[in-house]
Design an enzyme around this catalytic site. Structure first.
Site, PDB file in Angstrom:
ATOM      1  N   ASN B 403       0.822  -1.219  -0.192  1.00 25.99           N
ATOM      2  CA  ASN B 403      -0.074  -0.034   0.056  1.00 25.99           C
ATOM      3  C   ASN B 403       0.867   1.189   0.130  1.00 25.99           C
ATOM      4  OD1 ASN B 403      -2.040   1.922   0.433  1.00 25.99           O
ATOM      5  ND2 ASN B 403      -2.801   1.009   2.137  1.00 25.99           N
ATOM      6  N   ASP B 404       1.592   1.489   0.902  1.00 24.52           N
ATOM      7  CA  ASP B 404       2.300   2.783   1.304  1.00 24.52           C
ATOM      8  C   ASP B 404       3.460   2.773   0.195  1.00 24.52           C
ATOM      9  OD1 ASP B 404       0.954   3.441   3.500  1.00 24.52           O
ATOM     10  OD2 ASP B 404       2.381   2.301   4.574  1.00 24.52           O
ATOM     11  N   THR B 405       4.158   1.797  -0.362  1.00 19.97           N
ATOM     12  CA  THR B 405       4.991   1.684  -1.207  1.00 19.97           C
ATOM     13  C   THR B 405       4.803   1.967  -2.563  1.00 19.97           C
ATOM     14  OG1 THR B 405       4.916  -0.658  -1.488  1.00 19.97           O
ATOM     15  CG2 THR B 405       6.636   0.301  -0.130  1.00 19.97           C
TER      16      THR B 405
END
Lengths: 123, 477
Positions: B403-405
């Protein structure tokens, strides 16, 4: 404790430079194993804890020394084992290469054949 | 000094062995920093440690007569502690799941810091009263404070990663003031200890050191904890070096300093891989802007979710598919199924590659390790820098539990806590598929606009189940 503070500081300063130089370019894949491996290396504090417990006297020193040896053993043993576990994953690397050259050999049949023609039949 | 006679004593022999051990540790670190030498490096380190431990049994402290010391009892306690430590550590280290590795390292690091602090304080108890040089007291205090910070800091880091407590940064009113107060109190008491050599004051310093470790780690967000562990690892190295000074042990000084120095370098490399500076990670209370960011995200916006069959068709008729793995893949142990899907697609002539973000998962290199375990062909693995130029020509980006990456906010939203972090540009692919358990934000706790993008399709569920369904769907497509 006959060693002078200057000698110890000399060793400290040189070791600091070595520590900085010895790991120059680490690929990001190895960041965690390196952290874990160096974590195991400082577990060598076990040697110090052993000396401390060896001539401890009185309950306070004995208890502290015992705890110190216990904690340091956890650090050094667990540290090296857990690092080895991480690195075990890398030893599988040489395997895929011979496996793939086999797959490309004539006897590999349909699977190998279609794998070598990417982007072929599909739009 | 006489050159004609051989004055080689057992003490010299032991020091020589310790020197070889120190060299072994240097070689171990060198090996560990290259893929080829890594495993051997670790074994060299372990072997060197074993030699050093064996040699330490010849130390005069083990038998020299000291009033009131029963060496038999002390040796017995020593062996019990060592056996106990081994019996606990080996199964723990062998059985730990790959996903739980970082917190395992945190624990082993923390106990090392604790051991170093205990060495320092126990030696302090042994100091003869009134005749101790100030620098000796300073060495003890340094070892105690740094060791304690490492110990309690690692414990909190463990709790965060193990999800025993929230992974979000913990902030509270007056945080800065409290930190400053604790810091000032420690500084004042350090001076007091230096002057008085008082044991009770040192004990207070010890307790404050433990408090400092806790309040230092609390405001650091879960996603940054691996970097933090690396820093604490470096701290423990310095604490061990300090106890080496106290004991007059060259080996402890060299080993501790090596780890301290290389650890700081490694910590900086890790934070660089996340596109952030170390002070930013440590002191920005990563994600204190989270609430603002997620409020604008809103919860009720529509997302498009698809069936495995729809997505299977999309994948099967694509030319080029990127698999972008994240922590979800690790949690679900889905690396083997991911490979199966890639093989199935490749068999249909789809070009498949894996786009690996350097800090995807919970530790740098996490994904490489998992995919290597599944024997993913090496040439299908692309690091982020190689993968990103391919993204615009990629038809489908299949994001498996990341997600964040892949969050474009890192490029587009200057206020976002991850702003500036390099990401895998899945937003440039033709279509994006997210395999996710829920709409819950990622580890950094921020919303991902890409989830609401019209070209994004969600497939909710456990990554392994979802991938399995996709394999069947592709096979029947």
């Amino acid at each position: 404790m006959t060693v002078g503070i200057i000698e110890l500081l000399t060793i400290f300063a040189l070791a600091a430079f070595v520590g900085n130089e010895v790991i120059s370019k680490v690929p990001s894949v190895l960041h965690t194993p390196l952290m874990s491996g160096s974590n195991a290396i400082h577990g060598i504090v076990l040697v110090g804890t052993m000396v401390v417990l060896a001539d401890a006297h009185g309950p306070a020193e004995l208890i502290l020394g015992f705890l110190a040896v216990l904690l340091a053993s956890l650090n050094v043993v667990g540290g090296f084992v857990v690092t080895d576990r991480m690195l075990e994953m890398f030893k599988a690397k040489p395997d895929p290469r011979p496996a793939r050259s086999e797959a490309q050999a004539p006897d590999a049949g349909a699977a190998g054949g279609s794998a070598t023609t990417p982007g072929g039949p599909q739009p | 000094m006489s050159f004609s006679t051989i004055d080689f004593t057992l003490a010299d022999g032991r020091d020589l062995v310790y020197l070889l051990v120190a060299i072994g540790f240097i070689l171990a670190l060198k090996g560990l920093s290259s893929p080829r030498g890594a495993r051997r490096g670790n074994l060299i380190g372990a072997g060197a440690a074993l030699v050093a431990i064996a040699m330490t049994f010849t130390d005069p402290a083990m038998r020299d007569h000291v009033a009131g010391v029963s060496h038999g009892l002390n040796l017995a306690l020593m062996l019990i502690a060592m056996v106990l430590g081994t019996v606990i550590a080996v199964p723990a280290a062998r059985k730990v799941k790959m996903t739980a590795m970082p917190q395992m390292v945190a624990i082993f690091n923390g106990v090392g810091g604790g051991a170093a602090a205990l060495v320092s304080i126990t030696e302090f108890l042994k100091f003869p009263h009134g005749s101790v040089a100030v620098y000796k007291i300073f060495e003890v205090i340094f070892g105690v404070v740094v060791g304690c910070v490492s110990f309690s800091g690692s414990a909190i880091a463990f709790a965060k990663l193990q999800e025993l407590m929230t992974g979000r940064p913990v902030t509270y009113p007056g945080q800065q003031a409290i930190n400053a107060f604790v810091g000032a109190a420690i500084a004042a008491l350090v001076v007091a200890t230096l002057v008085t050599a008082s044991v009770p004051i040192l004990v207070v310093v010890l307790v404050l050191g433990l408090v400092l470790g806790v309040i230092f780690v609390l405001p650091i967000g879960g996603a940054d904890v691996p970097v933090l562990i690396s820093l604490l690892n470096s701290f423990t190295g310095l604490a061990v070096a300090a106890s080496g000074f106290t004991l007059g042990s060259n080996l402890l000084i060299v080993a501790g300093t090596l780890v301290g120095a290389s650890g700081i370098l490694l910590t900086r490399m890790m934070s660089k891989a996340m596109g952030r500076s170390l002070p930013n990670i440590l002191f920005s209370a990563f994600g204190s802007v989270i609430t603002a960011a997620s409020v604008t995200g809103g919860d009720e916006r529509p997302v498009k979710s698809g069936t495995p069959d729809d997505i299977g068709v999309l994948l099967a008729y694509a030319r080029k598919v990127a698999i972008v793995p994240g922590y979800g893949l690790a949690v679900a142990q889905a690396q083997h199924v991911a490979r199966e899907l890639a093989d199935t697609l490749a068999a249909r002539g789809v070009e498949v590659y894996y786009a690996i973000h350097p800090v995807a998962g919970r530790m740098p290199g996490h994904m490489n390790v998992l995919l290597a375990e599944a024997n993913v062909p090496y040439d299908q693995l692309k690091e982020m820098e190689q993968a990103n130029p391919e993204m615009p020509t990629t038809d489908v980006a299949l994001v498996v539990g990341a997600n964040d990456t892949v969050n474009p906010a890192a490029k587009t939203t200057p206020g976002s806590p991850i702003y500036g972090m390099p990401i895998v540009n899945v937003d440039q692919a033709g279509a994006v598929i997210f395999l996710k358990r829920s709409m819950r934000p990622g580890f950094a706790g921020i919303d991902n606009e890409l989830l609401y993008d019209p070209k994004t399709t969600m497939l909710f569920g456990d990554a392994k189940d979802s991938l399995q369904k996709l394999v069947s769907a592709v096979e029947s497509a």
